[in-house]
Scaffold this motif. Structure first.
Motif, PDB file in Angstrom:
ATOM      1  N   ARG A  69     -21.217 -28.663  32.992  1.00 31.52           N
ATOM      2  CA  ARG A  69     -22.496 -29.053  32.390  1.00 31.52           C
ATOM      3  C   ARG A  69     -23.523 -29.486  33.440  1.00 31.52           C
ATOM      4  O   ARG A  69     -24.716 -29.465  33.174  1.00 31.52           O
ATOM      5  CB  ARG A  69     -22.270 -30.150  31.363  1.00 31.52           C
ATOM      6  N   VAL A 123     -11.245 -32.489  31.842  1.00 29.86           N
ATOM      7  CA  VAL A 123     -12.451 -33.258  31.525  1.00 29.86           C
ATOM      8  C   VAL A 123     -13.424 -33.211  32.700  1.00 29.86           C
ATOM      9  O   VAL A 123     -14.631 -33.014  32.530  1.00 29.86           O
ATOM     10  CB  VAL A 123     -12.101 -34.716  31.174  1.00 29.86           C
ATOM     11  N   VAL A 128     -22.038 -36.378  31.160  1.00 28.25           N
ATOM     12  CA  VAL A 128     -20.968 -37.155  30.531  1.00 28.25           C
ATOM     13  C   VAL A 128     -21.264 -37.371  29.050  1.00 28.25           C
ATOM     14  O   VAL A 128     -20.383 -37.218  28.195  1.00 28.25           O
ATOM     15  CB  VAL A 128     -20.791 -38.511  31.251  1.00 28.25           C
ATOM     16  N   GLU A 163     -15.159 -29.934  32.834  1.00 26.51           N
ATOM     17  CA  GLU A 163     -16.169 -29.798  31.784  1.00 26.51           C
ATOM     18  C   GLU A 163     -17.462 -30.508  32.177  1.00 26.51           C
ATOM     19  O   GLU A 163     -18.561 -30.002  31.937  1.00 26.51           O
ATOM     20  CB  GLU A 163     -15.623 -30.364  30.462  1.00 26.51           C
ATOM     21  N   VAL A 164     -17.342 -31.670  32.796  1.00 27.19           N
ATOM     22  CA  VAL A 164     -18.535 -32.381  33.270  1.00 27.19           C
ATOM     23  C   VAL A 164     -19.225 -31.561  34.352  1.00 27.19           C
ATOM     24  O   VAL A 164     -20.454 -31.403  34.346  1.00 27.19           O
ATOM     25  CB  VAL A 164     -18.166 -33.784  33.801  1.00 27.19           C
ATOM     26  N   GLU A 208     -22.944 -35.515  27.038  1.00 30.03           N
ATOM     27  CA  GLU A 208     -22.752 -34.264  26.311  1.00 30.03           C
ATOM     28  C   GLU A 208     -21.270 -34.011  26.033  1.00 30.03           C
ATOM     29  O   GLU A 208     -20.898 -33.562  24.936  1.00 30.03           O
ATOM     30  CB  GLU A 208     -23.354 -33.098  27.104  1.00 30.03           C
ATOM     31  N   VAL A 209     -20.432 -34.288  27.018  1.00 31.63           N
ATOM     32  CA  VAL A 209     -18.989 -34.082  26.845  1.00 31.63           C
ATOM     33  C   VAL A 209     -18.450 -35.001  25.751  1.00 31.63           C
ATOM     34  O   VAL A 209     -17.663 -34.581  24.890  1.00 31.63           O
ATOM     35  CB  VAL A 209     -18.246 -34.344  28.177  1.00 31.63           C
ATOM     36  N   GLU A 231     -19.803 -33.940  22.154  1.00 33.29           N
ATOM     37  CA  GLU A 231     -19.176 -32.734  21.616  1.00 33.29           C
ATOM     38  C   GLU A 231     -17.751 -33.019  21.168  1.00 33.29           C
ATOM     39  O   GLU A 231     -17.291 -32.504  20.143  1.00 33.29           O
ATOM     40  CB  GLU A 231     -19.189 -31.624  22.667  1.00 33.29           C
ATOM     41  N   SER A 287      -6.867 -33.416  26.222  1.00 31.40           N
ATOM     42  CA  SER A 287      -7.162 -32.768  27.502  1.00 31.40           C
ATOM     43  C   SER A 287      -6.621 -33.557  28.676  1.00 31.40           C
ATOM     44  O   SER A 287      -6.405 -34.774  28.593  1.00 31.40           O
ATOM     45  CB  SER A 287      -8.681 -32.591  27.660  1.00 31.40           C
ATOM     46  N   VAL A 343     -13.434 -31.788  24.657  1.00 32.77           N
ATOM     47  CA  VAL A 343     -12.607 -31.965  25.857  1.00 32.77           C
ATOM     48  C   VAL A 343     -12.587 -33.456  26.204  1.00 32.77           C
ATOM     49  O   VAL A 343     -13.463 -33.972  26.897  1.00 32.77           O
ATOM     50  CB  VAL A 343     -13.161 -31.151  27.052  1.00 32.77           C
ATOM     51  N   LEU A 344     -11.559 -34.153  25.690  1.00 29.27           N
ATOM     52  CA  LEU A 344     -11.422 -35.588  25.915  1.00 29.27           C
ATOM     53  C   LEU A 344      -9.966 -35.941  26.203  1.00 29.27           C
ATOM     54  O   LEU A 344      -9.048 -35.259  25.742  1.00 29.27           O
ATOM     55  CB  LEU A 344     -11.887 -36.379  24.686  1.00 29.27           C
ATOM     56  N   LEU A 404     -14.085 -40.318  33.231  1.00 33.33           N
ATOM     57  CA  LEU A 404     -15.501 -40.537  32.936  1.00 33.33           C
ATOM     58  C   LEU A 404     -16.028 -41.860  33.480  1.00 33.33           C
ATOM     59  O   LEU A 404     -17.192 -41.951  33.884  1.00 33.33           O
ATOM     60  CB  LEU A 404     -15.743 -40.445  31.429  1.00 33.33           C
TER      61      LEU A 404
END
Length: 232
Positions: A231, A224, A201, A227-228, A203-204, A207, A219, A210-211, A175
């Motif tokens: 979105r 990760v 970022v 997932e970004v 939003e991830v 939530e 994760s 997923v980290l 990130l």
């Protein structure tokens, strides 16, 4: 951008890496040359004030230790303070408030009351220390982005640099790298793309599903990143 803390630093200070060692009467003696120039201090000062103008609070805090290092930090402090009066800026920084803080008390107040700061400007060594310390406020070094900006280029990189201790484990937090890309895009004038990256970022993180392990997740790096991208 408007609710975050921005930190800008010069590329001088002790990082010019002019060191020597010799043997004296009482054993080895190591010395390091610390370089602070008016030119670099003025350039980083102008950048700090320009950044402050883009933010609601419009405040610049100069970080120094001129009560001890009166020559080197004194030059940095005086040069940055003089930026609003430069003929070439033509009064465009009149709305920016200037604050000062000694570096040791700045670290203390950063943890106790981070809300007092907006844009902080400092020589390189102080900048490295405080930017890493500030990462603790948001939960992980893996979240903090940076850019190296020159007159004709900009390069993004995470504040933490590399992470050789976890190489090959696929658990590094991506990130900070993604946010660095957003900073780079914004600096190049692509604010809409930067906003999209930052929103994805955020939003991830909010939530929390997923980290990577540094944020308490399980994760992998690629998960990760995926997932970004999803979105976006």
């Amino acid at each position: 951008m408007s609710t975050s803390l921005l930190f800008v630093k010069t590329q001088e200070c002790l990082y010019v890496k002019q060191e020597s060692i010799q043997t004296g009467e009482h054993g080895k003696e190591a010395r390091a040359t610390r370089l602070i120039t008016e030119r670099a201090s003025r350039r980083i000062g102008v950048m700090a004030f320009d950044l402050a103008l883009q933010r609601p609070r419009k405040q610049v805090t100069i970080i120094h230790k001129s009560n001890v290092l009166s020559v080197t930090d004194g030059l940095f402090r005086e040069t940055v303070r003089a930026v609003p009066g430069l003929p070439e800026v033509q009064g465009r920084f009149n709305d920016v408030t200037i604050q000062e803080q000694l570096v040791d008390s700045a670290v203390y107040r950063l943890f106790r009351e981070p809300q007092i700061y907006d844009v902080m400007v400092a020589p390189n060594l102080y900048g490295d220390i405080i930017s890493d310390a500030a990462a603790a406020l948001v939960g992980s070094l893996g979240l903090v982005p940076s850019i190296n900006a020159g007159d004709s280029f900009v390069m993004g990189e995470p504040v933490h640099g590399s992470a050789p201790d976890i190489a090959g484990q696929c658990i590094a937090n991506p990130l900070a790298s993604i946010r660095s890309a957003a900073l780079m895009l914004r600096r190049l004038g692509y604010s809409q793309g930067a906003d999209r990256l930052d929103k994805a970022v955020d939003e991830v993180i909010r939530e929390g599903r997923v980290l990577t392990p540094d944020l308490g997740g399980k994760s992998k790096t690629q998960e990760v990143l995926d997932e970004v991208l999803r979105r976006l």
